[in-house]
Design a protein around this motif. Structure first.
Motif, PDB file in Angstrom:
ATOM      1  N   LEU A 108      -2.675  13.124 -22.377  1.00 28.37           N
ATOM      2  CA  LEU A 108      -2.781  13.014 -21.117  1.00 28.37           C
ATOM      3  C   LEU A 108      -3.692  12.333 -20.560  1.00 28.37           C
ATOM      4  O   LEU A 108      -3.964  11.512 -19.897  1.00 28.37           O
ATOM      5  N   THR A 109      -4.753  11.895 -21.782  1.00 32.86           N
ATOM      6  CA  THR A 109      -5.644  11.631 -21.675  1.00 32.86           C
ATOM      7  C   THR A 109      -6.389  10.120 -21.217  1.00 32.86           C
ATOM      8  O   THR A 109      -6.365   9.444 -20.476  1.00 32.86           O
ATOM      9  N   MET A 110      -5.184   9.601 -22.551  1.00 29.92           N
ATOM     10  CA  MET A 110      -4.871   8.162 -22.786  1.00 29.92           C
ATOM     11  C   MET A 110      -4.481   7.962 -21.528  1.00 29.92           C
ATOM     12  O   MET A 110      -4.271   6.341 -20.566  1.00 29.92           O
ATOM     13  N   LEU A 111      -3.336   8.649 -21.074  1.00 34.90           N
ATOM     14  CA  LEU A 111      -2.380   8.506 -19.754  1.00 34.90           C
ATOM     15  C   LEU A 111      -3.330   7.857 -17.889  1.00 34.90           C
ATOM     16  O   LEU A 111      -3.055   7.262 -17.578  1.00 34.90           O
ATOM     17  N   ILE A 112      -4.200   9.005 -18.555  1.00 29.83           N
ATOM     18  CA  ILE A 112      -4.616   8.792 -17.366  1.00 29.83           C
ATOM     19  C   ILE A 112      -6.316   7.768 -17.112  1.00 29.83           C
ATOM     20  O   ILE A 112      -6.324   6.705 -16.030  1.00 29.83           O
ATOM     21  N   LEU A 113      -6.625   7.261 -18.861  1.00 26.60           N
ATOM     22  CA  LEU A 113      -7.611   5.924 -18.901  1.00 26.60           C
ATOM     23  C   LEU A 113      -6.594   4.722 -18.202  1.00 26.60           C
ATOM     24  O   LEU A 113      -6.927   4.505 -17.876  1.00 26.60           O
ATOM     25  N   ALA A 114      -5.247   4.879 -18.767  1.00 30.04           N
ATOM     26  CA  ALA A 114      -4.041   3.349 -18.028  1.00 30.04           C
ATOM     27  C   ALA A 114      -3.997   3.476 -16.889  1.00 30.04           C
ATOM     28  O   ALA A 114      -3.775   2.570 -16.311  1.00 30.04           O
ATOM     29  N   GLU A 115      -4.236   4.404 -16.445  1.00 27.10           N
ATOM     30  CA  GLU A 115      -3.703   4.593 -14.476  1.00 27.10           C
ATOM     31  C   GLU A 115      -5.027   4.360 -13.990  1.00 27.10           C
ATOM     32  O   GLU A 115      -5.070   3.615 -13.000  1.00 27.10           O
ATOM     33  N   GLY A 116      -6.431   4.270 -15.037  1.00 23.05           N
ATOM     34  CA  GLY A 116      -7.688   4.075 -14.422  1.00 23.05           C
ATOM     35  C   GLY A 116      -7.851   2.082 -14.313  1.00 23.05           C
ATOM     36  O   GLY A 116      -8.548   2.028 -13.470  1.00 23.05           O
ATOM     37  N   MET A 117      -7.290   1.923 -14.619  1.00 21.93           N
ATOM     38  CA  MET A 117      -6.848   0.014 -14.999  1.00 21.93           C
ATOM     39  C   MET A 117      -5.493  -0.108 -13.804  1.00 21.93           C
ATOM     40  O   MET A 117      -6.052  -1.408 -14.155  1.00 21.93           O
ATOM     41  N   LEU A 118      -5.466   0.463 -12.913  1.00 16.13           N
ATOM     42  CA  LEU A 118      -4.923  -0.205 -12.555  1.00 16.13           C
ATOM     43  C   LEU A 118      -5.580  -0.791 -11.149  1.00 16.13           C
ATOM     44  O   LEU A 118      -4.747  -0.389  -9.832  1.00 16.13           O
ATOM     45  N   TRP A 119      -6.786   0.620 -10.810  1.00 19.73           N
ATOM     46  CA  TRP A 119      -7.779   0.680 -10.289  1.00 19.73           C
ATOM     47  C   TRP A 119      -8.760  -0.214 -10.033  1.00 19.73           C
ATOM     48  O   TRP A 119      -9.278  -0.941 -10.820  1.00 19.73           O
ATOM     49  N   ARG A 120      -9.397  -1.090  -8.458  1.00 17.98           N
ATOM     50  CA  ARG A 120     -10.223  -1.468  -8.175  1.00 17.98           C
ATOM     51  C   ARG A 120     -11.139  -1.253  -7.677  1.00 17.98           C
ATOM     52  O   ARG A 120     -10.728  -0.195  -6.421  1.00 17.98           O
ATOM     53  N   ARG A 121     -12.309  -1.839  -7.523  1.00 16.62           N
ATOM     54  CA  ARG A 121     -13.420  -1.052  -6.402  1.00 16.62           C
ATOM     55  C   ARG A 121     -13.561  -2.481  -5.815  1.00 16.62           C
ATOM     56  O   ARG A 121     -13.505  -3.608  -5.696  1.00 16.62           O
ATOM     57  N   GLN A 122     -14.435  -1.993  -4.708  1.00 19.16           N
ATOM     58  CA  GLN A 122     -13.862  -3.299  -2.788  1.00 19.16           C
ATOM     59  C   GLN A 122     -14.928  -2.234  -2.111  1.00 19.16           C
ATOM     60  O   GLN A 122     -14.828  -1.212  -1.731  1.00 19.16           O
ATOM     61  N   GLN A 123     -15.586  -3.874  -1.931  1.00 17.33           N
ATOM     62  CA  GLN A 123     -16.718  -2.766  -0.521  1.00 17.33           C
ATOM     63  C   GLN A 123     -15.694  -3.041   0.982  1.00 17.33           C
ATOM     64  O   GLN A 123     -15.141  -3.536   1.439  1.00 17.33           O
TER      65      GLN A 123
END
Length: 223
Positions: A205-220
């Motif tokens: 589950l931790t690895m899947l959360i990490l994979a999901e995190g790669m789909l998000w970006r920071r924007q201002q």
């Protein structure tokens, strides 16, 4: 009054780094295969070539129970792939990869609850479904298909690339993918010995959360 810019997370729907995302998928496929191996009666959650060979051997030995176990693993894997593919094809593009990761995580939770009830084989089957679902997240990097438990395919690609010196990058990627699978199986096997099936699945589950995190970006955003 001056505007204030604040960072905000935004779901982009595509990996920020294709190679890292696919590499994590490859590691995960190996890890789950090592994690579930004992509970599946010495079958693999992600390596269907080996399971198919095992099925044939059980049929030759006229062992219905052994053949049934192998066939059930193969069927669950195929249905996992079908579920992941259906999500990719029918969810909005921004949410498609996230929906697949969510489905894989749900199967991970199912596996944990089943293992807590000491239902070893059903718990392992849930992990097989997880690998099937997760395998549709594979990515092509420099012509190498990464992100699946495709051991034979990586070694074939490595052999082909070694015979063609101009394809150095595919050779390195194929070798790296094989090493990631090997490392994943090693870590999954060690996790069972040290943490048990339930504890080892928490790391999935931790690895899947990490994979999901790669789909998000920071924007201002401005206030």
């Amino acid at each position: 009054m001056p505007k204030i810019s604040l960072p905000q997370l935004h779901l982009d729907g595509t990996p920020s780094n294709e190679l890292a995302f696919a590499g994590l998928g490859t590691l995960l496929a190996g890890y789950v295969s090592g994690l579930a191996y004992t509970n599946l009666g010495n079958l693999y959650a992600g390596f269907m070539s080996g399971n198919t060979g095992h099925l044939a051997q059980q049929l030759v030995q006229i062992n219905p129970s052994g053949a049934g176990l192998a066939l059930s693993v193969i069927i669950v894997f195929v249905f996992g792939v079908a579920l992941g593919t259906a999500l990719l094809d029918n969810m909005p593009s921004r949410w498609s990869l996230t929906s697949v990761i969510a489905a894989a995580a749900a199967l991970g939770l199912v596996s944990i609850f089943l293992s807590l009830d000491h239902l070893s084989f059903p718990s392992g089957l849930a992990l097989v479904g997880l690998v099937g679902v997760q395998s549709v997240l594979h990515r092509k990097v420099d012509g190498v298909d990464l992100g699946r438990g495709y051991v034979t395919g990586y070694l074939v690609a490595l052999g082909e690339a070694l015979a063609r010196p101009q394809t150095r990058s595919p050779a390195l990627l194929s070798f790296a993918a094989w090493l990631l699978l090997l490392l994943g199986v090693f870590l999954g096997t060690a996790a069972v010995a040290l943490l048990g099936q339930t504890g080892g699945t928490v790391f999935v589950l931790t690895m899947l959360i990490l994979a999901e995190g790669m789909l998000w970006r920071r924007q201002q955003t401005s206030l």
